[in-house]
Scaffold this active site. Structure first.
Site, PDB file in Angstrom:
ATOM      1  CB  ILE A   1      57.389 -32.351  36.674  1.00  0.00           C
ATOM      2  CG1 ILE A   1      57.620 -33.855  36.491  1.00  0.00           C
ATOM      3  CG2 ILE A   1      56.754 -32.113  38.026  1.00  0.00           C
ATOM      4  CD1 ILE A   1      58.663 -34.196  35.508  1.00  0.00           C
ATOM      5  NE  ARG A   2      51.401 -32.214  38.901  1.00  0.00           N
ATOM      6  CZ  ARG A   2      50.165 -31.987  39.299  1.00  0.00           C
ATOM      7  NH1 ARG A   2      49.915 -30.979  40.081  1.00  0.00           N
ATOM      8  NH2 ARG A   2      49.190 -32.781  38.934  1.00  0.00           N
ATOM      9  CG  HIS A   3      52.353 -29.631  31.520  1.00  0.00           C
ATOM     10  ND1 HIS A   3      51.277 -29.175  30.828  1.00  0.00           N
ATOM     11  CD2 HIS A   3      52.727 -28.615  32.328  1.00  0.00           C
ATOM     12  CE1 HIS A   3      51.022 -27.915  31.170  1.00  0.00           C
ATOM     13  NE2 HIS A   3      51.903 -27.561  32.072  1.00  0.00           N
ATOM     14  NE  ARG A   4      48.636 -35.612  35.012  1.00  0.00           N
ATOM     15  CZ  ARG A   4      47.354 -35.740  35.343  1.00  0.00           C
ATOM     16  NH1 ARG A   4      47.008 -36.602  36.257  1.00  0.00           N
ATOM     17  NH2 ARG A   4      46.431 -35.017  34.761  1.00  0.00           N
TER      18      ARG A   4
ATOM     19  CG  ASP B   1      51.875 -35.846  21.662  1.00  0.00           C
ATOM     20  OD1 ASP B   1      51.189 -34.799  21.589  1.00  0.00           O
ATOM     21  OD2 ASP B   1      51.571 -36.791  22.402  1.00  0.00           O
ATOM     22  CG  LEU B   2      52.578 -30.181  17.339  1.00  0.00           C
ATOM     23  CD1 LEU B   2      53.572 -29.147  17.833  1.00  0.00           C
ATOM     24  CD2 LEU B   2      52.531 -30.178  15.807  1.00  0.00           C
ATOM     25  CG  HIS B   3      47.232 -32.971  21.456  1.00  0.00           C
ATOM     26  ND1 HIS B   3      46.270 -32.004  21.237  1.00  0.00           N
ATOM     27  CD2 HIS B   3      46.834 -33.643  22.565  1.00  0.00           C
ATOM     28  CE1 HIS B   3      45.325 -32.107  22.163  1.00  0.00           C
ATOM     29  NE2 HIS B   3      45.653 -33.082  22.975  1.00  0.00           N
TER      30      HIS B   3
ATOM     31  NE  ARG C   1      52.501 -24.740  33.195  1.00  0.00           N
ATOM     32  CZ  ARG C   1      52.070 -24.670  34.443  1.00  0.00           C
ATOM     33  NH1 ARG C   1      51.950 -23.510  35.069  1.00  0.00           N
ATOM     34  NH2 ARG C   1      51.706 -25.760  35.085  1.00  0.00           N
TER      35      ARG C   1
ATOM     36  NE  ARG D   1      68.194 -42.501  45.779  1.00  0.00           N
ATOM     37  CZ  ARG D   1      67.827 -43.785  45.752  1.00  0.00           C
ATOM     38  NH1 ARG D   1      67.053 -44.243  44.779  1.00  0.00           N
ATOM     39  NH2 ARG D   1      68.234 -44.616  46.671  1.00  0.00           N
TER      40      ARG D   1
END
Lengths: 305, 305, 305, 305
Positions: free
Chosen positions: C111-114, C212-214, C223, C124
């Site tokens: 998730i750090r890839h924003r 997106d691909l970039h 990763r 929840r």
């Protein structure tokens, strides 16, 4: 001269006032705060605010890596390590806010860097000033014959004169008509949001532009590069000098790993390995296209790439 | 107690040191700098740095709108105008950096706000501390019977006791095993990046979190809201108080237009018009679904929505 | 087995249905659509949707560069040129949406890839399934003795057995207590948003993730790298294979310029120039630190860097 | 006429070709794919690609909320619920790519929406076409006398004629000089990246623009609004119509909750409560400024706000 006497007086007053703060402070940048550094014929860059310094980068990295960072003994080594390994988040912990005056065609390139905050002077609300960029004679370059987006030799003689005459006369006339269309003297006056469309792309605009250090380095890598258009490069180079005063350790690492470094493809790495073993590698045996090979040789030769 | 004596001494030392700066300074926030404000049983929020103040918002807006802003005579009026008309870019000119210690399950909600910079303590590099969130008795709520993501009454008696026992014992055991698996005493020791997976979501982590004021207001609108989970809301409420000390005018406008305001649908606006003309509008004649109508009536009644 | 018979039937039905479209279609990826590719012990990756193909990258580039791109005669050459010169925007014109099931500690890295869109299963609202990641014996690695965030040898014998026992028993017990706390049988039942905090980081979650691909290439570069944690790398490697079926030309360029390439510092480039002239450069004469030199030599030697 | 016969033939060919796909397909938008919808005098909008449909929004929401969404029985109700409660992530799961031809001054407003992917025609690489926006007579508005960024009555007679003459003649002359400066006939020819600065802001540019549905709705809310400049609003309104064909349920919810809805401040909500109890509230007793009160009354009166 980009500033009026009133504007200069405001800046002098702002520079004279100081406050006490508990925040991290960068003495080298404090010295530059608010000063308008001239760029091109009417442009400028002013540092309006900043957050953090070299130690803020280190501090953020040490929060992330905890005890794991202790083996890197000093700040400079840790900053170089972060830069080398593309650990970008600690650099995001520093922020800078600039006031920039620049021609519209430069602003259009600049704004493509999306990860910044911008407040631009609005020509819907207000009337633009009569200020246009006209290149100095030595910046009046011909189209490159080899590069679609490059420049060749400097134009000379009649050709140069005609270009300068067109740029000056067309912008003067466009601005005269802009004012005439806006005028409410004996007529209604065209809406500002419409009248502005008559103005050419060398008119100056201005904005507040705020970004973090990681994204600023990305901007500088692309725009302080020799392939960038001269008119944006002079802004980038000036900003780069200001960054050197702000975060000297990070800036030095940036120069070594980004500005002065090179990206090699897998094929390029393989060619170097073969060359170091004494093989005479040529474009034909490299597996690269002609364009790739030319760029690769330029890296090895120290030519500007 | 979230801080060790050493940490408290570091904070005291940082608070004692001041420098001269030419930057905009917010006296109310300077007073809070570095102080650890306690949240939940082991968490805290500390302001580590900031950029800008109310006047920085105004300054950026005046650059954008030029002479067009002169008719709004004062800073408060202009800030309220900007907030009311969703002119978000001037608020982006202020930035804040927080050091937050928080349970992992709270961090997982928090991180979904993507427009922030984060350096989180890495459990790949370093070993986490033995600190777990265990709710206070009055925060030990039952599942709501009407709302899938809500809370009902506070648990009592044996049920409450068992929950607290499970939370305490399971986290203690998990941490004991974490330490045993990591231990290199007479064995190799499991990799940190693997051992951490045994730890439950109530363990505390920490991060530096930096964002601009516009995005912070968006965070606060969602997380200081009565529908937010209690464990993140207490952080948001504390941060909201800090923001009030930092940019009091912007915070007041935020409270009026965002926190305390309401969004009406086209149908809702139409119903109010009919009601003000004396018509007795019901759910059946409103065009709304039952859920929409209930929320609409709550707005008009002043019930918490 | 990550999928129930019902889920598999749904996937089979979705795969069986086709529609006519005028959009760019990537036959290689159509073949993979909806299929659940297994990862780790209970995880999977499914391609749920995509936009664009290699020709969409080329098409966007040709809009940007107009007649200026005609000298690059074919699509592959143009894509390689774009990748080599970090022209990232044409790659942003392709988009992919994945359904991923993954352990929470992997999700926390991911998730750090924003710059992606995410819809994660909410604990929840709903109750998590009883599925936990337990490493296969050959993935049960010791802490590296040289690298704070690395792995050493595989654990053996009693130590390995104990680790596996702890992971299995602690997650089983945590889940049993999660269910007991939630139960409304003879008691109120703890709120879901609270009960989830007892669950360890090896529990599985799932999300829709769209990027997106970039940005996907950036994710894969970090990763699918040998330094990434094994448990996220297996996801990245699988996704990389799917990308190769989707945009084969772009993927090949990515492998050459990013995955297999190397970044050299200014010092590194200078050392290579000296070496190619026959000089015997050592760490002492290189101007590099020991760490930099070690990484530099690894590039030249072809060791994994 | 925005398209040449060749371009129209290309579009016809693209529209004629169809493929089989397993992806979600929106029949209403398929019908519009590639067609150039004319805007202003030389502009257009074409849908080049899209991802997802109404059911993709629902699907993503159901992944997030799991069993928790079952009580919302149908897709339309769920989409309305998501829109009403600002649950934006499911809308991010749809993506659209447009090819837009538009005047530069419109492009400068448009690009401020940063969360989109853009490939713009580059006037560094290539030569712009001779196409300029000249307003139709009924779009030739005077400056508003009450609103700095607004329009008043349509200009008439001599004043209108002079404005049109200036716009036409200045752009024609600027383009003539642009061509003369670029010419390599008997001279070197000025670099393209410099020559372009002579061109006024009503020249047409074009780009590929890709964004997700959530950010597109945000764009449409601001730009299809009656306060937006007419020249961007006509693009937004056309795009809004295309979105209605793509995701009809989401578009309907957007119209009800965003376009047609209203934001009330805490003071505004309080005033309505008092009014509904029969009180005669005035600006003086409302606690609002004159500007706020005027906007508030307009909401209640149904005047355009």
């Amino acid at each position: 001269m980009p500033l009026s006497p009133d504007q200069q007086a405001d800046i002098d007053a702002a520079r004279a006032a100081t406050q006490q703060t508990r925040r991290a402070t960068a003495p080298g940048l404090e010295e530059e705060l608010f000063t308008a550094h001239e760029v091109l014929d009417h442009g400028f860059v002013r540092v309006v605010d900043y957050m953090g310094d070299d130690s803020a980068i280190v501090q953020a990295a040490r929060v992330s890596y905890g005890a794991g960072t202790r083996h890197v003994s000093n700040d400079e080594g840790l900053i170089r390590y972060l830069m080398r390994h593309w650990h970008s988040t600690p650099f995001e912990m520093c922020e800078i806010k600039l006031h920039v005056k620049l021609p519209v065609f430069v602003a259009r390139q600049w704004i493509r860097h999306r990860t910044a905050n911008v407040n631009e002077y609005s020509a819907r609300y207000s009337i633009l000033d009569r200020e246009f960029y006209v290149p100095a004679p030595d910046a009046l370059a011909a189209q490159s014959t080899t590069n679609n987006q490059g420049r060749g030799d400097v134009l000379q003689g009649e050709e140069a004169e005609r270009v300068l005459r067109y740029l000056r006369e067309d912008s003067t006339r466009a601005y005269d008509h802009y004012e005439e269309m806006l005028s409410q003297d004996g007529q209604q006056g065209l809406a500002r949001e419409l009248a502005r469309m008559n103005l050419p792309a060398n008119i100056y605009t201005q904005w507040y532009w705020k970004t973090d250090l990681h994204n600023l380095f990305h901007f500088l890598r692309l725009r302080a590069d020799s392939h960038a258009q001269y008119e944006i490069r002079v802004y980038a180079e000036l900003i780069s000098d200001l960054v050197a005063k702000w975060v000297p350790l990070a800036h030095k690492a940036f120069e070594d790993y980004r500005l002065g470094g090179a990206n090699l493809s897998a094929k390029g790495v393989e060619c170097i390995r073969r060359m170091l073993k004494g093989e005479d590698v040529t474009q034909e045996t490299s597996g690269m296209s002609k364009g790739e090979w030319r760029e690769f040789v330029n890296i090895l030769d120290g030519a500007d790439v």
